[in-house]
Design an enzyme around this catalytic site. Structure first.
Site, mmCIF file in Angstrom:
data_model
loop_
_atom_site.group_PDB
_atom_site.id
_atom_site.type_symbol
_atom_site.label_atom_id
_atom_site.label_comp_id
_atom_site.label_asym_id
_atom_site.label_seq_id
_atom_site.Cartn_x
_atom_site.Cartn_y
_atom_site.Cartn_z
ATOM 1 N N TYR A 74 0.869 -1.181 0.000
ATOM 2 C CA TYR A 74 0.000 0.000 0.000
ATOM 3 C C TYR A 74 0.899 1.220 0.000
ATOM 4 O O TYR A 74 1.814 1.324 0.811
ATOM 5 C CB TYR A 74 -0.886 -0.025 1.250
ATOM 6 C CG TYR A 74 -1.761 1.197 1.438
ATOM 7 C CD1 TYR A 74 -2.866 1.416 0.610
ATOM 8 C CD2 TYR A 74 -1.486 2.122 2.449
ATOM 9 C CE1 TYR A 74 -3.680 2.526 0.794
ATOM 10 C CE2 TYR A 74 -2.305 3.236 2.635
ATOM 11 C CZ TYR A 74 -3.393 3.434 1.804
ATOM 12 O OH TYR A 74 -4.194 4.537 1.988
ATOM 13 N N LYS B 11 5.595 9.099 8.470
ATOM 14 C CA LYS B 11 5.447 8.522 9.816
ATOM 15 C C LYS B 11 6.525 9.019 10.790
ATOM 16 O O LYS B 11 6.436 10.135 11.283
ATOM 17 C CB LYS B 11 5.392 6.998 9.716
ATOM 18 C CG LYS B 11 4.162 6.544 8.884
ATOM 19 C CD LYS B 11 3.793 5.125 9.137
ATOM 20 C CE LYS B 11 2.747 4.604 8.167
ATOM 21 N NZ LYS B 11 1.369 4.854 8.538
ATOM 22 N N ASP C 64 9.462 2.420 -0.867
ATOM 23 C CA ASP C 64 8.496 3.153 -0.047
ATOM 24 C C ASP C 64 8.814 2.814 1.415
ATOM 25 O O ASP C 64 8.403 1.775 1.934
ATOM 26 C CB ASP C 64 7.072 2.734 -0.431
ATOM 27 C CG ASP C 64 6.028 3.451 0.430
ATOM 28 O OD1 ASP C 64 6.424 4.133 1.407
ATOM 29 O OD2 ASP C 64 4.831 3.330 0.128
HETATM 30 N N1 HOZ Z 1 -0.686 3.644 6.398
HETATM 31 C C1 HOZ Z 1 -1.305 3.215 7.610
HETATM 32 C C2 HOZ Z 1 -0.905 1.836 7.954
HETATM 33 N N2 HOZ Z 1 -1.368 0.882 7.053
HETATM 34 C C3 HOZ Z 1 -2.763 3.292 7.596
HETATM 35 C C4 HOZ Z 1 -3.187 4.471 8.294
HETATM 36 C C5 HOZ Z 1 -4.414 4.991 7.653
HETATM 37 O O1 HOZ Z 1 -4.634 4.716 6.475
HETATM 38 O O2 HOZ Z 1 -5.120 5.659 8.364
#
Ligand code: HOZ
Length: 433
Positions: free
Chosen positions: A148, A271, A243
């Site tokens: 993702y 993050k 990423d």
């Molecule tokens: N990228 C975050 C961990 N998979 C997800 C946080 C979100 O989409 O709120």
């Protein structure tokens, strides 16, 4: 035995939120869609704990989905933020803090020679893909199923995280044209990768991947996969994008590229970089970064990019990581936790696998090794939901999906680990019974 948490105020507030916010949440990953019930409404965080508006104390393994490697409200980070706040919130003009954070990133991340700050991981990956296309003059992008990269149109194909959890790995609303140039391959499949490059290598602008996947749960890359990626992209003039929004400053200070010794061309960050403030960044080879506006023709911009509060938070986080070096301890704590959870599950006869790297891990209710999307999606998500609720009732706050990474912070103590394992032992016994 455990008593369910008192969630009265959270329930009331969530009902109010649902009237004015779609699904009551500002990001679908926070909804308890896959585990049932309503999310807790959080009041505050302190070190390794969250407190909800009913006053429940929760041992936090979400860490705001990754940023809080130092725990909530680390004194140095809090202090830096308060100091920055006293000077103003945004100027829309350069500040010294932006350069300072850029210098820290370049010192930390082996492949980054120049870096541009943005406001989120999504912005970072969107911009990196545009830059790779602008640099190579090619259109095709390769991604991997279950990875993702934020909610970028062209990357919402077989996507992980909330998209996978909620059953929309390829979203409506994304025009077919936006994904026509995206190829989605199976993670860790060297043969498929080689075949794809043999057939279309000279048309591929970029390969983007999470160098340790966190968004279909934790999935570890094989050595062969990483080295094939580097060799093939180099040979075909394709931009290799790591990423590292999740893995940057997490699996090592210099991210997965430091840990595995593979140098990508571009890297995306977020993050931990913002220490809890909304920050993303992309950076890499100077010749590629030179194509970005205003130096080059590839356009990318942002009113709040390099925001002074966010920069201050990021600088304090990275400097604290440098001075405290929590990585060896994080590694040990996480290993002890995973071994303890695994032993507890085994004792109860619960089929599982528990991949972990650095301070990220996922307990998969899956008897097979999870090395890719196909394997991840065979996990028993109903069992996961019962485990999640059982742990929550005992005051342990886990990501509300089988397909997410759990994060350990530098504040988690051996006593916290013991408590978590003891709670899991009880939950597993209930699940098995
Ligand atoms: N990228 C975050 C961990 N998979 C997800 C946080 C979100 O989409 O709120």
């Amino acid at each position: 035995m455990s008593m369910p948490l008192n969630r009265t105020k959270s329930r009331e507030h969530f009902a109010r939120a649902c009237k004015v916010i779609p699904g009551g949440v500002n990001s679908p990953a926070r909804a308890f869609g896959a585990v049932g019930g309503d999310p807790l409404i959080i009041d505050r965080g302190v070190a390794q704990y969250l407190y909800d508006i009913d006053g429940n104390q929760l041992l936090d393994y979400v860490g705001s989905w990754g940023p809080h490697i130092l725990g909530h409200r680390h004194p140095a980070v809090q202090g830096a933020l308060e100091k920055a706040l006293s000077k103003g919130t945004s100027f829309g003009a350069p500040t010294a803090a932006e350069t300072e954070l850029a210098e820290l990133v370049i010192q930390a991340v082996p492949s980054i020679e120049q870096v541009r700050m943005v406001n989120s991981g999504t912005e970072a990956t969107m911009s990196a893909v545009r830059l790779a296309r602008g640099f190579t003059g090619r259109d095709l992008i390769v991604k991997f199923a279950g990875c993702y990269h934020g909610h970028v149109d062209s990357l919402l194909v077989q996507a992980g995280s909330g998209a996978l959890t909620l059953g929309v790995p390829s979203s409506p609303g994304v025009p077919a044209g936006c994904t026509a140039d995206t190829l989605s391959l199976e993670y860790n499949d060297v043969e498929q990768l080689e075949k794809t490059f043999a057939e279309r290598g000279d048309k591929i602008a970029a390969v983007i991947l999470e160098p340790v996947v966190g968004n279909m749960g934790v999935v570890i890359p094989s050595k062969e996969f990483l080295s094939a990626l580097r060799k093939l992209t180099e040979h075909h003039g394709t931009v290799l994008i790591f990423d590292e929004v999740m893995t940057g400053f997490r699996v090592a200070y210099g991210g997965a590229q430091e840990r595995f010794g593979i140098t990508p061309d571009l890297t995306t960050l977020g993050k931990i970089l913002g220490g809890g403030m909304p920050v993303g960044a992309y950076g890499g080879r100077a010749d590629i970064m030179a194509k970005i506006s205003p130096l080059g023709p590839v356009y990318q911009a942002g009113t709040l990019s390099g925001n002074p509060l966010a920069m201050a938070c990021g600088i304090a986080t990275l400097m604290s990581l440098q001075s405290e070096d929590p990585y060896p301890q994080l590694e040990q704590t996480t290993k002890a936790l995973c071994e303890g959870l695994s032993a507890a599950a085994k004792a109860a006869g619960i089929a599982h696998t528990i991949p972990h790297v650095g301070s990220m891990f996922t307990f998969f209710f899956n008897p097979e090794p999870v090395t890719n999307y196909t394997a991840a999606t065979k996990s028993d998500t109903k069992r996961f939901a019962a485990y999640f609720q059982g742990m929550l009732d005992r005051g342990v706050y886990l990501p509300c999906s089988q397909y997410e990474a759990n994060f350990v912070s530098a504040c988690h103590t051996p006593a916290d680990i013991e408590k978590t394992i003891a709670d899991a032992r009880e939950v597993f016994a209930e699940l098995a019974g």
